[in-house]
Every structure is written in structure tokens, then in C-alpha cells.
Motif scaffolding. Structure first.
Motif, PDB file in Angstrom:
ATOM      1  N   LEU A 117       0.829  -1.214   0.000  1.00 12.97           N
ATOM      2  CA  LEU A 117       0.000   0.000   0.000  1.00 12.97           C
ATOM      3  C   LEU A 117       0.861   1.262   0.000  1.00 12.97           C
ATOM      4  N   ILE A 118       1.998   1.211   0.705  1.00 12.55           N
ATOM      5  CA  ILE A 118       2.914   2.355   0.696  1.00 12.55           C
ATOM      6  C   ILE A 118       3.426   2.604  -0.723  1.00 12.55           C
ATOM      7  N   ALA A 119       3.911   1.541  -1.357  1.00 13.19           N
ATOM      8  CA  ALA A 119       4.433   1.664  -2.714  1.00 13.19           C
ATOM      9  C   ALA A 119       3.348   2.143  -3.669  1.00 13.19           C
ATOM     10  N   ARG A 120       2.151   1.575  -3.533  1.00 10.33           N
ATOM     11  CA  ARG A 120       1.027   1.947  -4.386  1.00 10.33           C
ATOM     12  C   ARG A 120       0.714   3.438  -4.267  1.00 10.33           C
ATOM     13  N   GLU A 121       0.663   3.896  -3.029  1.00 10.06           N
ATOM     14  CA  GLU A 121       0.288   5.294  -2.795  1.00 10.06           C
ATOM     15  C   GLU A 121       1.331   6.252  -3.346  1.00 10.06           C
ATOM     16  N   ILE A 122       2.586   5.949  -3.131  1.00 11.00           N
ATOM     17  CA  ILE A 122       3.648   6.815  -3.640  1.00 11.00           C
ATOM     18  C   ILE A 122       3.661   6.824  -5.164  1.00 11.00           C
ATOM     19  N   LEU A 123       3.534   5.657  -5.775  1.00 15.16           N
ATOM     20  CA  LEU A 123       3.575   5.569  -7.237  1.00 15.16           C
ATOM     21  C   LEU A 123       2.381   6.271  -7.889  1.00 15.16           C
ATOM     22  N   ILE A 124       1.207   6.118  -7.296  1.00  9.46           N
ATOM     23  CA  ILE A 124       0.009   6.737  -7.872  1.00  9.46           C
ATOM     24  C   ILE A 124       0.025   8.244  -7.673  1.00  9.46           C
ATOM     25  N   ILE A 142       8.641  -4.392  -5.656  1.00  5.64           N
ATOM     26  CA  ILE A 142       9.139  -3.625  -4.517  1.00  5.64           C
ATOM     27  C   ILE A 142       8.999  -4.433  -3.231  1.00  5.64           C
ATOM     28  N   VAL A 143       7.836  -5.050  -3.053  1.00  7.88           N
ATOM     29  CA  VAL A 143       7.606  -5.842  -1.834  1.00  7.88           C
ATOM     30  C   VAL A 143       8.588  -7.009  -1.750  1.00  7.88           C
ATOM     31  N   LEU A 144       8.792  -7.711  -2.849  1.00  9.75           N
ATOM     32  CA  LEU A 144       9.726  -8.842  -2.825  1.00  9.75           C
ATOM     33  C   LEU A 144      11.155  -8.371  -2.598  1.00  9.75           C
ATOM     34  N   ALA A 145      11.492  -7.185  -3.104  1.00  4.53           N
ATOM     35  CA  ALA A 145      12.826  -6.634  -2.860  1.00  4.53           C
ATOM     36  C   ALA A 145      13.003  -6.312  -1.381  1.00  4.53           C
ATOM     37  N   ILE A 146      11.964  -5.745  -0.761  1.00  2.55           N
ATOM     38  CA  ILE A 146      12.018  -5.450   0.676  1.00  2.55           C
ATOM     39  C   ILE A 146      12.142  -6.743   1.473  1.00  2.55           C
ATOM     40  N   SER A 147      11.350  -7.745   1.117  1.00  2.00           N
ATOM     41  CA  SER A 147      11.387  -9.023   1.818  1.00  2.00           C
ATOM     42  C   SER A 147      12.754  -9.683   1.684  1.00  2.00           C
ATOM     43  N   PHE A 183       7.346 -15.856   0.650  1.00  2.00           N
ATOM     44  CA  PHE A 183       6.065 -16.248   0.065  1.00  2.00           C
ATOM     45  C   PHE A 183       4.907 -15.569   0.787  1.00  2.00           C
ATOM     46  N   PHE A 184       4.990 -15.499   2.115  1.00  2.47           N
ATOM     47  CA  PHE A 184       3.918 -14.834   2.864  1.00  2.47           C
ATOM     48  C   PHE A 184       3.912 -13.329   2.608  1.00  2.47           C
ATOM     49  N   ALA A 185       5.069 -12.746   2.378  1.00  8.15           N
ATOM     50  CA  ALA A 185       5.109 -11.332   1.989  1.00  8.15           C
ATOM     51  C   ALA A 185       4.429 -11.142   0.635  1.00  8.15           C
ATOM     52  N   LEU A 186       4.657 -12.082  -0.272  1.00  6.11           N
ATOM     53  CA  LEU A 186       4.000 -12.043  -1.581  1.00  6.11           C
ATOM     54  C   LEU A 186       2.489 -12.171  -1.424  1.00  6.11           C
ATOM     55  N   ILE A 187       2.050 -13.075  -0.551  1.00  3.74           N
ATOM     56  CA  ILE A 187       0.614 -13.222  -0.293  1.00  3.74           C
ATOM     57  C   ILE A 187       0.044 -11.922   0.263  1.00  3.74           C
ATOM     58  N   GLY A 188       0.769 -11.300   1.196  1.00  7.17           N
ATOM     59  CA  GLY A 188       0.305 -10.051   1.778  1.00  7.17           C
ATOM     60  C   GLY A 188       0.174  -8.951   0.747  1.00  7.17           C
ATOM     61  N   ALA A 189       1.164  -8.832  -0.133  1.00  4.16           N
ATOM     62  CA  ALA A 189       1.116  -7.813  -1.178  1.00  4.16           C
ATOM     63  C   ALA A 189      -0.034  -8.074  -2.142  1.00  4.16           C
ATOM     64  N   SER A 190      -0.218  -9.328  -2.509  1.00  2.77           N
ATOM     65  CA  SER A 190      -1.312  -9.689  -3.427  1.00  2.77           C
ATOM     66  C   SER A 190      -2.666  -9.400  -2.786  1.00  2.77           C
ATOM     67  N   ALA A 191      -2.789  -9.696  -1.487  1.00  2.00           N
ATOM     68  CA  ALA A 191      -4.040  -9.429  -0.774  1.00  2.00           C
ATOM     69  C   ALA A 191      -4.338  -7.934  -0.747  1.00  2.00           C
TER      70      ALA A 191
END
Length: 214
Positions: A117-124, A142-147, A183-191
Motif C-alpha cells: 500500500l505504501i508503494a502503491r500510494e507513492i507511485l500513484i 518492490i515488496v519482494l525486494a524489501i522481503s 512467500f507470505f510477503a507475496l501473499i500479503g502484497a497480493s491481498a
């Protein structure tokens, strides 16, 4: 002029800040291992002054503030008990009939959800990306890079502290812990993308009046 709605929003943020600071103090005083607590709550200690400093120039949507608030609570309790000892995790383990405390997976889910959501908000809001497909792709990257960066930090900590890093790592003997964390970070980002994108877009549109030229 600050209207009643804006005033209520600010009061809610102040209340959330008080709760987080209170939990930080309480968890620090009652930490199972003080060094582990410090390492786990460092993201909270870094984020709080940044959020306070940027509130006027770049206020965030209520959805994002809420996600950050929940993520901070997860981090604080993970630091207080260590992830392998959080009582909620034992309750979940019993409910799912598994032999390890899964609270760390909640942490990594939030590690994907909130940053997405942070990445989304900044990019938009910065108008950096055109098209929802490219937006979603970049957010996931971005999320996978952070993870991945966090897992590298854990690796470096393990090399530095040796056995002393066990509480911080919280692997509980699970050989695929690193991969499952990502993988759980990926699930969180997808959710976050699937469940919150429309609401997030509407809130971003409402927040546009608070943007200031930089």
C-alpha cells in the motif's frame, strides 16, 4: 481552516501514535530478550519520526495509516515475546494443529501488505506509473525486494551473532523458513492489491487536496 472531519482525523492519528508509543514502552520494559526486542522494533522506531515529519507535506490515506498501525503492533509484540513465543501464535498453532508458532508468518504477511500500500500510494500520487498492470507488477517487485533485503539482514545477523541470533531469526528449526517468509510477503502484497485497490484509489483521490508542490 480545519473542519471537524479533518480535526477528528488528526485526533485519531494522535491517539494511534499514543497507543504505539505506549506499546513500545510496555514491550521494552517486559521484553523476553532486550536485544531481540530492539532489533524487531527498529522499523517502528524509524517509521514514526518519518511519518510525523511528512504528515503536513505528504499525509497518507487512512487505509495506509491503518495498515502501518497494525504492522507496527505485530512488530512490537513479536519483539516483546520473540516471534516463537507470542501467545496468539500458540493459539493459531493449536487451531491449525501445527507444531510451530506461526506468528512470524503474520509478520511477513504484514511485511507484504503494508509496504504494498505504501508503494502503491507513492507511485500513484507521484504519477510515476501508467496503467494498473505495470503498477501491480512494480508494487509486487518492490515488496519482494524489501522481503529479500530483510532476509539478507537476518542472514548477516546470524553470521554476526551466531547462536545468539536464534531469537531474532525465529526459524524454529524450519528449513524453508526464508522461502516461506518471502512467500507470505507475496501473499500479503497480493491481498493488498486484490482486496484494497478500489478503496485505496478512492481514498487517494480524496487526499489529493492535501498534496503540496515539492
Amino acid at each position: 481552516m480545519v473542519n471537524s472531519r479533518t480535526n477528528g482525523y488528526i485526533q485519531t492519528l494522535i491517539a494511534a501514535l499514543v497507543v504505539i508509543i505506549g506499546l513500545l514502552v510496555y514491550s521494552g520494559l517486559n521484553a523476553y530478550d532486550r536485544l531481540t526486542w530492539l532489533m524487531e522494533v527498529i522499523p517502528v522506531l524509524i517509521a514514526l519520526p518519518i511519518l510525523a515529519r511528512t504528515y503536513r507535506s505528504f499525509p497518507l490515506t487512512s487505509l495506509l495509516y491503518g495498515a502501518i498501525f497494525i504492522h507496527m503492533i505485530v512488530l512490537i509484540f513479536g519483539g516483546m515475546y520473540t516471534y516463537a513465543r507470542v501467545p496468539l501464535g500458540f493459539e493459531i498453532a493449536q487451531w491449525l494443529d501445527i507444531d510451530r508458532n506461526p506468528y512470524d508468518k503474520i509478520g511477513h504477511f504484514m511485511q507484504g501488505f503494508a509496504p504494498a500500500l505504501i508503494a502503491r500510494e507513492i507511485l500513484i500520487r507521484g504519477d510515476y506509473v501508467n496503467g494498473w498492470r505495470m503498477l501491480n507488477f512494480i508494487v509486487i517487485c518492490i515488496v519482494l525486494a524489501i522481503s529479500a533485503s530483510y532476509e539478507l539482514i537476518e542472514w548477516a545477523t546470524a553470521l554476526w551473532m551466531g547462536q545468539g541470533a536464534d531469537e531474532f531469526l525465529g526459524t524454529q528449526g524450519y528449513v524453508w523458513d526464508t522461502q516461506s517468509d518471502m512467500f507470505f510477503a507475496l501473499i500479503g502484497a497480493s491481498a493488498a492489491i486484490v482486496c484494497c485497490a478500489r478503496l485505496h484509489d478512492r481514498l487517494i483521490q480524496r487526499m489529493s487536496k492535501y498534496d503540496y508542490s515539492r
